[in-house]
Write an enzyme that holds these catalytic residues in place. Structure first.
Site, short mmCIF file in Angstrom:
data_model
loop_
_atom_site.label_atom_id
_atom_site.label_comp_id
_atom_site.label_asym_id
_atom_site.label_seq_id
_atom_site.Cartn_x
_atom_site.Cartn_y
_atom_site.Cartn_z
N CYS A 27 0.83 -1.22 0.00
CA CYS A 27 0.00 0.00 0.00
C CYS A 27 0.86 1.26 0.00
O CYS A 27 0.35 2.35 -0.24
CB CYS A 27 -0.95 0.01 1.19
SG CYS A 27 -0.11 0.04 2.78
N CYS A 96 -3.11 -2.44 8.73
CA CYS A 96 -2.64 -1.15 9.25
C CYS A 96 -2.25 -1.30 10.72
O CYS A 96 -1.24 -0.74 11.17
CB CYS A 96 -3.71 -0.08 9.11
SG CYS A 96 -4.43 0.02 7.45
FE1 FES Z 1 -1.68 0.05 4.26
FE2 FES Z 1 -3.22 1.43 5.88
S1 FES Z 1 -3.64 0.92 3.79
S2 FES Z 1 -1.23 0.65 6.29
#
Ligand code: FES
Length: 115
Positions: A27, A96
């Site tokens: 991400c 996360c």
């Molecule tokens: Fe990857 Fe939040 S979307 S840490």
């Protein structure tokens, strides 16, 4: 949302005893965790996060949960502890919270390397 919009622990500890830098290549979110250790306990903890709302909220929450704990107890903080503190976290944002746990672990490793 409070922990995303008004995080209490965002910032830098200039004379930190340990610093952990972690990132998620999928991400692209980046997190730096700063810890201060006194008498074997986390006396202060702050974060700098470049990432999604959940990454910021979970960074803030792990600081809340870890402060005042011994290093060993702080390393036992679970995903569920973070979610309980926030109230809830969407399933797609589970990683996360994992990033926040990794950041704390990296900061402790940095502290232990130096001490
Ligand atoms: Fe990857 Fe939040 S979307 S840490």
């Amino acid at each position: 949302m409070d922990h995303f919009l008004s995080p209490k622990n965002m910032g830098v500890i200039e004379d930190a005893d340990g610093v952990g830098e972690v990132g998620n290549p999928k991400c692209g979110d980046l997190m730096t965790i700063y810890i201060k250790i006194e008498d074997g306990k986390i006396s202060d903890m702050k974060f700098k996060t470049l990432g999604c709302a959940a990454a910021i909220a979970t960074s803030d929450m792990i600081c809340e949960v870890a402060k005042g704990k011994s290093i060993d107890d702080a390393l036992k903080i679970t995903f569920q502890d973070i979610v309980d503190g926030l109230g809830s976290l969407p399933q797609v944002k589970v990683h996360c919270a994992g990033l926040a746990q990794e950041g704390l672990k990296a900061a402790v490793e940095d502290y232990r390397r130096e001490n």
